[in-house]
Design an enzyme around this catalytic site. Structure first.
Site, PDB file in Angstrom:
ATOM      1  N   SER A   2    -112.155   0.127 -34.917  1.00  0.00           N
ATOM      2  CA  SER A   2    -112.256  -0.057 -36.376  1.00  0.00           C
ATOM      3  C   SER A   2    -111.456  -1.258 -36.890  1.00  0.00           C
ATOM      4  O   SER A   2    -111.692  -1.697 -38.019  1.00  0.00           O
ATOM      5  CB  SER A   2    -111.773   1.195 -37.099  1.00  0.00           C
ATOM      6  OG  SER A   2    -112.606   2.272 -36.788  1.00  0.00           O
ATOM      7  N   HIS A  49    -115.100  11.631 -31.798  1.00  0.00           N
ATOM      8  CA  HIS A  49    -114.149  11.462 -30.687  1.00  0.00           C
ATOM      9  C   HIS A  49    -113.818  12.810 -30.039  1.00  0.00           C
ATOM     10  O   HIS A  49    -113.572  12.890 -28.838  1.00  0.00           O
ATOM     11  CB  HIS A  49    -112.857  10.795 -31.160  1.00  0.00           C
ATOM     12  CG  HIS A  49    -112.953   9.304 -31.313  1.00  0.00           C
ATOM     13  ND1 HIS A  49    -113.371   8.484 -30.281  1.00  0.00           N
ATOM     14  CD2 HIS A  49    -112.687   8.484 -32.358  1.00  0.00           C
ATOM     15  CE1 HIS A  49    -113.358   7.215 -30.697  1.00  0.00           C
ATOM     16  NE2 HIS A  49    -112.956   7.190 -31.950  1.00  0.00           N
ATOM     17  N   HIS A  82    -118.828   0.807 -36.654  1.00  0.00           N
ATOM     18  CA  HIS A  82    -119.326   0.848 -35.273  1.00  0.00           C
ATOM     19  C   HIS A  82    -120.001   2.185 -35.075  1.00  0.00           C
ATOM     20  O   HIS A  82    -119.902   3.072 -35.927  1.00  0.00           O
ATOM     21  CB  HIS A  82    -118.170   0.697 -34.274  1.00  0.00           C
ATOM     22  CG  HIS A  82    -117.098   1.726 -34.504  1.00  0.00           C
ATOM     23  ND1 HIS A  82    -117.252   3.053 -34.180  1.00  0.00           N
ATOM     24  CD2 HIS A  82    -115.886   1.641 -35.102  1.00  0.00           C
ATOM     25  CE1 HIS A  82    -116.175   3.725 -34.545  1.00  0.00           C
ATOM     26  NE2 HIS A  82    -115.326   2.901 -35.121  1.00  0.00           N
ATOM     27  N   PHE A 114    -102.335  12.970 -49.566  1.00  0.00           N
ATOM     28  CA  PHE A 114    -102.547  14.411 -49.585  1.00  0.00           C
ATOM     29  C   PHE A 114    -102.221  15.125 -48.280  1.00  0.00           C
ATOM     30  O   PHE A 114    -102.323  16.337 -48.209  1.00  0.00           O
ATOM     31  CB  PHE A 114    -103.986  14.702 -50.021  1.00  0.00           C
ATOM     32  CG  PHE A 114    -104.294  14.129 -51.380  1.00  0.00           C
ATOM     33  CD1 PHE A 114    -103.799  14.748 -52.524  1.00  0.00           C
ATOM     34  CD2 PHE A 114    -105.027  12.960 -51.524  1.00  0.00           C
ATOM     35  CE1 PHE A 114    -104.051  14.222 -53.785  1.00  0.00           C
ATOM     36  CE2 PHE A 114    -105.280  12.421 -52.775  1.00  0.00           C
ATOM     37  CZ  PHE A 114    -104.792  13.048 -53.911  1.00  0.00           C
TER      38      PHE A 114
HETATM   39 ZN   LIG Z   1    -112.963   5.651 -33.486  1.00  0.00          ZN
END
Ligand SMILES: [Zn+2]
Length: 549
Positions: free
Chosen positions: A134, A366, A404, A313
């Protein structure tokens, strides 16, 4: 059944004789077995379909396309929605899942942003990797310059992890240009505020992991000794315009000293080594600023009087949408955060730039957990619908994309309306729905959704007799072995905690390298077109705002 047949009380022969003598029990047993395995029926196609339906839809598409008005002009406001890891298979599966939660077959459903008039493909490779993370991808979108893996808003001359190579290599972000032009800026994310995607908007660094000073000390002591600024510090010390105006996300621990107890989880604490409370510093910079950390305080923010708002938060990531109701102090939804951010930012007559990240679609993938990836994608779609309902598309550009993809796939030939989280059922050569699930070469059913790698691995290939499978061998050479795959016939694969099967065992499922989609609506959205380099998204937004030349 297998257990009964193997028990000492009954040999197979005795058991069969026992059953034959008592036909009623035999029938009952058969029906019980078939009931426990009875395949789920598909969701119904609710509209009446005929050839005319498909033709009508097609002609509607043509007339709608011909009536499209290319809104040309200046974008006072830009909202960039970034679905982290939201590849095209994720969009397809989420669209079907959302439709099926309404009791429909699902395939004909559309997520909110799929109705946008302009679309393109985005090539997501980074300056030094075929498949990216990222950091360089969001840097490309925010600065117009592709860079190296793991680095944020610097050019590709950077050496990852070497703080000395940062100075002079910073690439200016649209947040910096927007603030310079007197616009307001805002960040909304379910990840940490200092995580790669939001960080690429305001920080320049040689490693995305340098989120707090204690992170830098862990990863690169020499950068810590040289006082290289961590990402949280760069957020608070943002030097352009009057600083970032709105940020709602997770990641509290990066902003508080080690000695400060977390207000929501008393057994946790901040992680800063410099003893600074960055939220207090941020509050001091301007009057009419608010810092909040729970839902009640968030709801109390009045956008007419509060000019700047920082909401953190969770100590780390915010909850997945599925788990949000169980948050101790309550968390606003992505949609609520987006709405409040627009309310505050739109007070500025010069306009605003807002980035909204669905930050945990990626993390669920993931983990190999499709359920949470899909429910977070639907929450992301809801936030986009909220934004579209609040802005004027004649002066606002909205872009939706992903940084991605993932190795997430949709396989088999499931029948229309087949539960997207379920096992594959298909029709036979006569077009009739088969009574049972489809079975693989080992005689076992499989799910529509899966991953090429990750935690859902159950050990197929290493148990095959001849070692790794070679191309073109006959399927009949694959012998069913114990545990070659897990038998899913009695597993509820629609359970929110179910991990889809993976072909290759990895602790973390990886990103995927194929293109992702870009969707656009509003002023100058027609510039989103064709197959684009990911960094060209920057030029669309910059040109629309007449900034960043
Ligand atoms: Zn990732």
């Amino acid at each position: 059944m297998a257990k009964v047949l193997n028990s000492k009380e009954f040999s197979t022969f005795n058991f069969m004789r026992f059953l034959i003598q008592r036909p009623a029990i035999f029938v009952l047993l058969i029906s019980l077995v078939s009931f426990s395995q009875s395949p789920q029926p598909p969701f119904p196609v609710k509209r009446t379909e005929s050839a005319e339906t498909w033709r009508r839809d097609g002609w509607n598409y043509i007339s709608n396309t011909k009536n499209l008005i290319e809104r040309k002009g200046i974008a006072k406001n830009v909202i960039l929605f970034l679905g982290d890891g939201m590849g095209i298979s994720t969009i397809t599966a989420s669209r079907i899942f959302e439709g099926q939660t309404k009791g429909e077959s699902g395939e004909e459903n559309l997520l909110s942003f799929e109705e946008f008039p302009y679309r393109a493909l985005s090539k997501t490779y980074s300056a030094n990797q075929q498949t990216s993370d990222s950091a360089p991808t969001m840097s490309a979108i925010m600065t117009g310059v592709k860079t190296n893996e793991g680095t944020l808003s610097v050019d590709q001359g950077i050496v990852r992890g070497d703080y000395r190579t940062v100075t002079g290599r910073e690439t200016k972000t649209l947040f910096e240009y927007s603030e310079e032009a007197g616009k307001s800026t805002g960040l909304v994310s379910t990840a940490r505020l200092t995580h790669a995607t939001p960080a690429a908007c305001y920080a320049h660094t040689a490693d995305r992991n340098w989120e707090s000073d204690s992170d830098i000390k862990t990863w690169r002591p020499e950068a810590f000794d040289a006082h290289f600024p961590d990402i949280a510090k760069q957020f608070v010390e943002f030097k352009f315009g009057d600083g970032i105006d709105v940020a709602f996300s997770g990641g509290r621990s990066k902003f508080f000293p080690r000695t400060t107890k977390d207000p929501e989880y008393p057994d946790q604490h901040g992680e800063r080594l410099d003893g600074r409370d960055l939220t207090a510093e941020w509050l001091k910079q301007h009057k009419n600023s608010a810092y909040v950390w729970n839902k009640r305080q968030f709801d109390a923010i009045d956008p007419r009087s509060v000019k700047r708002a920082l909401g953190l938060f969770e100590p780390s990531f915010m909850k997945f949408e599925h788990d949000r109701p169980s948050d101790p102090a309550g968390e606003p939804s992505l949609s609520e955060m987006t709405s409040k951010a627009i309310d505050i930012l739109s007070q500025n007559k010069k306009g605003y730039f807002l980035m909204v990240e669905g930050g945990r679609i990626d993390m669920a993938h993931h983990d190999g957990n499709a359920y949470r990836a899909l429910t977070d994608t639907i929450a992301f779609s809801d936030a986009i619908r909220t934004a579209v309902g609040k802005v004027d598309l004649n002066n606002t550009l909205i872009i939706v994309t992903a940084d991605h993809s993932h190795t997430f796939f949709i396989q088999g030939y499931p029948v229309r309306g087949n539960n997207i989280l379920g096992l594959v059922r298909q029709t036979n050569e006569r077009g009739q729905l088969e009574p049972d699930y489809v079975h693989d070469a080992l005689g076992m059913p499989f799910t529509t959704l899966g991953y090429a790698n990750g935690r859902g691995y159950e050990g197929a290939t290493n148990l095959l007799p001849a070692g790794p499978k070679l191309c073109c061998s006959e399927p009949s050479t694959i012998k069913p072995l114990d545990r070659a795959r897990f038998d899913l016939s009695k597993v509820d694969t629609t359970d929110p905690n179910y991990l889809q099967e993976a072909d290759i065992p990895l602790k973390n499922e990886t990103h995927g390298g194929e293109d992702v989609a870009i969707f656009a609506t509003g002023v100058d959205s027609y510039l989103v077109h064709g197959t684009m380099e990911e960094n060209w998204i920057y030029f669309v937004m910059a040109d629309a705002m007449k900034l960043g030349k």
